[in-house]
Write an enzyme that holds these catalytic residues in place. Structure first.
Site, mmCIF file in Angstrom:
data_model
loop_
_atom_site.group_PDB
_atom_site.id
_atom_site.type_symbol
_atom_site.label_atom_id
_atom_site.label_comp_id
_atom_site.label_asym_id
_atom_site.label_seq_id
_atom_site.Cartn_x
_atom_site.Cartn_y
_atom_site.Cartn_z
ATOM 1 N N LYS A 1 0.888 -1.002 -0.118
ATOM 2 C CA LYS A 1 0.022 0.104 0.082
ATOM 3 C C LYS A 1 0.797 1.196 -0.116
ATOM 4 O O LYS A 1 2.015 1.427 0.716
ATOM 5 C CB LYS A 1 -0.838 0.040 1.317
ATOM 6 C CG LYS A 1 -1.847 0.994 1.173
ATOM 7 C CD LYS A 1 -2.931 0.816 2.574
ATOM 8 C CE LYS A 1 -3.793 1.784 2.580
ATOM 9 N NZ LYS A 1 -4.767 1.749 3.580
ATOM 10 N N SER B 1 -10.237 -0.595 6.791
ATOM 11 C CA SER B 1 -9.598 -0.670 5.475
ATOM 12 C C SER B 1 -8.685 -1.455 5.070
ATOM 13 O O SER B 1 -8.378 -1.550 3.766
ATOM 14 C CB SER B 1 -8.562 0.743 5.399
ATOM 15 O OG SER B 1 -9.297 1.962 5.296
ATOM 16 N N SER C 1 -9.844 1.884 2.840
ATOM 17 C CA SER C 1 -8.857 2.409 1.788
ATOM 18 C C SER C 1 -7.875 1.956 1.137
ATOM 19 O O SER C 1 -7.149 2.104 0.143
ATOM 20 C CB SER C 1 -7.998 3.646 2.665
ATOM 21 O OG SER C 1 -7.326 2.975 3.671
HETATM 22 N N1 GLN Z 1 -13.452 3.819 6.068
HETATM 23 C C1 GLN Z 1 -12.916 4.627 7.486
HETATM 24 C C2 GLN Z 1 -12.603 5.963 7.203
HETATM 25 O O1 GLN Z 1 -12.774 6.527 6.191
HETATM 26 C C3 GLN Z 1 -11.745 3.782 7.867
HETATM 27 C C4 GLN Z 1 -10.531 3.979 6.905
HETATM 28 C C5 GLN Z 1 -9.259 3.412 7.284
HETATM 29 O O2 GLN Z 1 -9.467 2.018 8.013
HETATM 30 N N2 GLN Z 1 -8.326 3.574 6.941
HETATM 31 O O3 GLN Z 1 -12.063 6.642 7.998
#
Ligand code: GLN
Length: 486
Positions: free
Chosen positions: A78, A177, A153
């Site tokens: 990532k 994410s 994400s």
């Molecule tokens: N979808 C969640 C957010 O927008 C979690 C994101 C994540 O785990 N990095 O913050």
């Protein structure tokens, strides 16, 4: 042509018996990236030269019978993990030209074990999002349906593994994410216990919640990667100094006697009926494997999304204050004065979702509102954690759906932030409590993968992986691949 869709453990034995070389394997993925990345947009940076150089070195080691446990296995990372001299953007214009002078501990550990990094994968900007639509580098397509999001994400990592553009990947999980994109792309995704993997060199979003983890085809592969990502790191003050079990050697211990909690609150309003059917079917497999299902309550979990959207923005507003256009990050041209430099650099460098969260977080932390929002959210966080502590007195694992729906259409939720935030309604509580949790493929709804979530007690990654592995021995959902070919 099973190779791009082979698991790490299959590739490991093919490399060992020399039926394929590391160079051939790396080239195979690089070719697929060249052909399919223009469609999927799952990689931001591909480092062909570095990958092939490492592959040649791996072949020499394999020929000598030396090398590490991951030697010759091509993976992606990532784009939130700093890799020395490699562009590391966190999905943001702010860092579009950032080349870190150091590598993240967990990336270094994977490379030291022999893994070959093919490139850096697309992601929501600073990991804020559930659909990969907030990336400065454009949305990622879900290989199961190109009109749909891959989750977020870590959506680039998920799409890359699902479409066979690498053998495995890494992700980070602050509120879901790793697990939610794993669910949407038919993969296994593990968020370990907070502190299990070092956060050093991982670009920070919300430091008390962020945790790295593997995204793989199988639980067995996740075990293999976790063994090499985990471990104490003196450079991360929250890193846990605990021994690392040999996860991959414990996968076959029977599940008989295991007590699995089914939490009523995870079957709430908003859960798609077809997803619920898939998940309840999957429960039966665990019973057949010898586990006992027990109904449990986690009464405060419905508050998790609200608490998270105070705590995560509060921490992000502090973490992202470093991008001032002076020390590093995007700098505007021709600033009038210092104020103008700050304002325009940040105004130009950050996208709308990130700006919104910085505003919310700054507000929640400001004098006069701190008690009403931030302190309150922390109190709720403690209640959520206490619910889990109580539940784990009675059960070994908790299972339920990973996400309320399968992958949705690109653009479908961009104007509905609450709906978007509710994607993580089942995943966020594990981050707030710091517990390990994993998503595994458990079925499909109209050709789209559905993920089942398992949450474990502190440092019980081994139990999660074992349950996931045995589920995968009894089912073949994890073996399905999307119909995307050259
Ligand atoms: N979808 C969640 C957010 O927008 C979690 C994101 C994540 O785990 N990095 O913050």
């Amino acid at each position: 042509m099973t190779r791009p869709f082979s698991s790490l453990s299959q590739l490991q034995s093919q490399l060992k018996d020399r039926s394929i070389s590391a160079t051939e394997l790396t080239q195979l993925y690089l070719d697929r990236i060249e052909q399919l990345n223009p469609i999927l947009n799952c990689y931001i940076t591909v480092d062909e030269e570095h990958a092939l150089e490492r592959a040649r070195a791996a072949d020499q080691q394999l020929a000598r019978g030396s090398g590490g446990p991951l030697t010759g296995l091509p993976i992606s990372q990532k784009d939130i993990f700093c890799i020395k001299d490699t562009t590391t953007t966190a999905g943001s214009k702010m860092l579009a030209n950032f080349r870190p002078p150091y590598s993240a501990t967990c990336s270094t550990k994977l490379e030291q074990a022999g893994a070959i990094t093919l490139g850096k994968t697309n992601m929501d900007e600073f990991a804020m999002g559930s659909s990969n639509e907030t990336s400065f580098f454009g949305p990622v397509k879900n290989p199961w349906d190109l009109l749909r999001i891959p989750g977020g994400s870590s959506g680039g990592s998920a799409a890359a593994v699902a479409a066979g553009l690498c053998a495995a990947s890494t992700g980070t999980d602050t509120g879901g994410s790793i697990r939610q994109p794993a669910a949407m792309c038919g993969l296994t995704g593990l968020k370990p216990t907070y502190g299990r993997i070092s956060r050093w060199g991982m670009i920070a979003f919300a430091s008390s919640l962020d945790q790295a983890g593997p995204m793989t085809r199988t639980a067995q592969d996740a075990a293999l990667l976790l063994e090499h990502m985990a471990g104490y790191d003196p450079r991360d003050a929250t890193s846990l100094d605990e021994p690392i079990p040999k996860y991959s050697q414990e996968l076959s211990q029977p599940l008989s006697g295991l007590k699995i909690g089914v939490c009523r609150q995870f079957f709430s309003e908003g859960l798609d009926n077809a997803v619920e059917t898939v998940i309840r079917e999957a429960f039966k497999i665990f019973e057949q494997l010898g586990a006992t299902l027990v109904d449990i309550e986690l009464p405060n979990t419905p508050l998790s999304v609200s608490a998270y959207y105070v705590i995560a923005p509060a921490e992000c507003s502090a973490n992202l204050s470093r991008y001032d256009g002076v020390r590093f990050g995007h700098r505007c041209s021709d600033p009038k004065d210092l104020q103008d430099l700050y304002q325009r650099s940040r105004g130009e460098g950050f996208g709308n979702e990130v700006k919104k969260r910085i505003l919310v977080g700054t507000f929640a932390l400001s004098a006069g509102y701190y008690d009403a929002f931030y302190r309150r959210a922390q109190q709720v966080r403690r209640l959520i954690k206490n619910d889990f502590v109580e539940a784990f007195d009675h059960v070994d694992l908790i299972i339920g759906p990973t996400a309320p729906t399968p992958a949705f259409k690109i653009g479908e939720k961009v104007d509905n932030p609450v709906d978007m935030y509710l994607q993580d309604i089942f995943t966020i509580s594990a981050n707030l409590a710091g517990l390990p949790a994993m998503s595994i493929p458990a079925g499909q709804v109209e050709g789209l993968p559905v993920g089942l979530q398992l949450i474990g007690n502190y440092l019980q990654e081994g139990t999660l992986l074992r349950a996931g592995h045995q589920f995968q021995q009894a089912t073949d959902w994890h073996q399905l691949t999307p119909d995307i070919e050259l």
